[in-house]
Design a protein around this motif. Structure first.
Motif, mmCIF file in Angstrom:
data_model
loop_
_atom_site.group_PDB
_atom_site.id
_atom_site.type_symbol
_atom_site.label_atom_id
_atom_site.label_comp_id
_atom_site.label_asym_id
_atom_site.label_seq_id
_atom_site.Cartn_x
_atom_site.Cartn_y
_atom_site.Cartn_z
ATOM 1 N N VAL A 54 0.819 -1.209 0.000
ATOM 2 C CA VAL A 54 0.000 0.000 0.000
ATOM 3 C C VAL A 54 0.855 1.262 0.000
ATOM 4 O O VAL A 54 0.685 2.147 -0.830
ATOM 5 N N ASP A 60 0.812 5.140 -4.941
ATOM 6 C CA ASP A 60 0.611 4.184 -3.853
ATOM 7 C C ASP A 60 -0.158 2.956 -4.340
ATOM 8 O O ASP A 60 -0.576 2.870 -5.497
ATOM 9 N N THR A 80 -0.990 -4.787 3.670
ATOM 10 C CA THR A 80 -1.460 -3.583 4.331
ATOM 11 C C THR A 80 -0.801 -3.411 5.690
ATOM 12 O O THR A 80 -0.205 -4.335 6.242
ATOM 13 N N ASP A 84 -4.832 -1.863 10.206
ATOM 14 C CA ASP A 84 -5.444 -0.712 9.556
ATOM 15 C C ASP A 84 -6.631 -1.177 8.714
ATOM 16 O O ASP A 84 -6.489 -1.555 7.559
ATOM 17 N N ASP A 87 -7.217 0.541 5.221
ATOM 18 C CA ASP A 87 -6.440 0.034 4.089
ATOM 19 C C ASP A 87 -7.060 -1.230 3.522
ATOM 20 O O ASP A 87 -7.187 -1.393 2.308
ATOM 21 N N ARG A 88 -7.432 -2.146 4.402
ATOM 22 C CA ARG A 88 -7.956 -3.429 3.945
ATOM 23 C C ARG A 88 -9.292 -3.255 3.226
ATOM 24 O O ARG A 88 -9.523 -3.840 2.166
ATOM 25 N N TYR A 99 -6.169 -9.678 1.243
ATOM 26 C CA TYR A 99 -5.221 -8.779 1.879
ATOM 27 C C TYR A 99 -4.517 -9.516 3.000
ATOM 28 O O TYR A 99 -5.000 -10.521 3.527
#
Length: 227
Positions: A54, A60, A80, A84, A87-88, A99
């Motif tokens: 990420v 990114d 990730t 977080d 993010d996932r 992920y």
């Protein structure tokens, strides 16, 4: 199991360690130090899976995934930050297939990679009826495509597998545990929202007035129904 894997990560030490480990397990590995280089490599080489970090400079992981999904349904496993959820969840919304939070156990990474590759390989050789229908939805198992009222639905490979599975079990209540094991190739873990996000993505791609809907049965699972 052998496959060609692209690691897109600006952490050169980690990428080297991952490459050595996966090579020792029989995989071929290539590395790109940022998203721009990674996208160029994907366009030039037939990889079987992408490991995508990420946090990277220039482009990114999220922006890289967006651009990748514009031209490829290639399986993507996102790496990730630990714990977080944002993010996932965002990664799954953008079309990631799975992920894994950093830091991770290499054996778990290997298991996730093998599970993704197995289900994509199975989908490609599965012997079944060429066409499945549910209301105004048509699933073509030969081309791995879905059409609603004759218009193609842009699905990722994993989204296609979820929708195809639900279509083949039209009207049946399918538990999250079953979906996790049958589609993601792993047991459902507590607080794992990946299935919810894949289903949410599919719902967004179906028309609100469609003849089919994915119903949520709280605490039990999902059911594809015609209306």
């Amino acid at each position: 199991m052998s496959a060609n894997i692209l690691i897109i990560d600006d952490d050169l030490d980690l990428a080297e360690l991952l490459g050595e480990y996966l090579t020792s397990e029989g995989f071929s590995c290539d590395h790109a130090e940022n998203g721009l280089i990674g996208l160029d490599k994907v366009k030039q080489h037939p990889y079987d899976l992408v490991l995508l970090d990420v946090m990277m400079p220039q482009l990114d992981g999220f922006e890289t995934l967006k651009k990748l999904r514009q031209f490829s349904k290639m399986p993507v496993l996102m790496l990730t930050a630990r714990g977080d959820d944002y993010d996932r969840i965002l990664g799954l919304e953008l079309g990631a297939d799975d992920y894994l939070p950093k830091p991770f156990n290499h054996r778990e990474l290997l298991a996730r990679i093998k599970a993704i590759l197995r289900r994509f390989e199975y989908a490609s050789i599965q012997q079944q009826e060429a066409i499945s229908r549910a209301g105004n939805l048509v699933i073509d198992h030969n081309t791995h495509t879905a059409h609603l009222d004759g218009e193609a639905i842009e699905l990722t490979g994993t989204e296609y597998q979820f929708l195809s599975y639900l279509t083949q079990h039209l009207g049946q209540l399918i538990s999250k545990e079953t979906l996790s094991e049958e589609i993601l190739g792993r047991r459902l873990m507590q607080y794992d929202r990946s299935i919810d996000m894949h289903i949410s993505n599919i719902r967004r791609k179906l028309k609100a007035d469609s003849q089919i809907q994915i119903k949520t049965v709280r605490g039990a699972g999902y059911r594809l129904v015609t209306i």
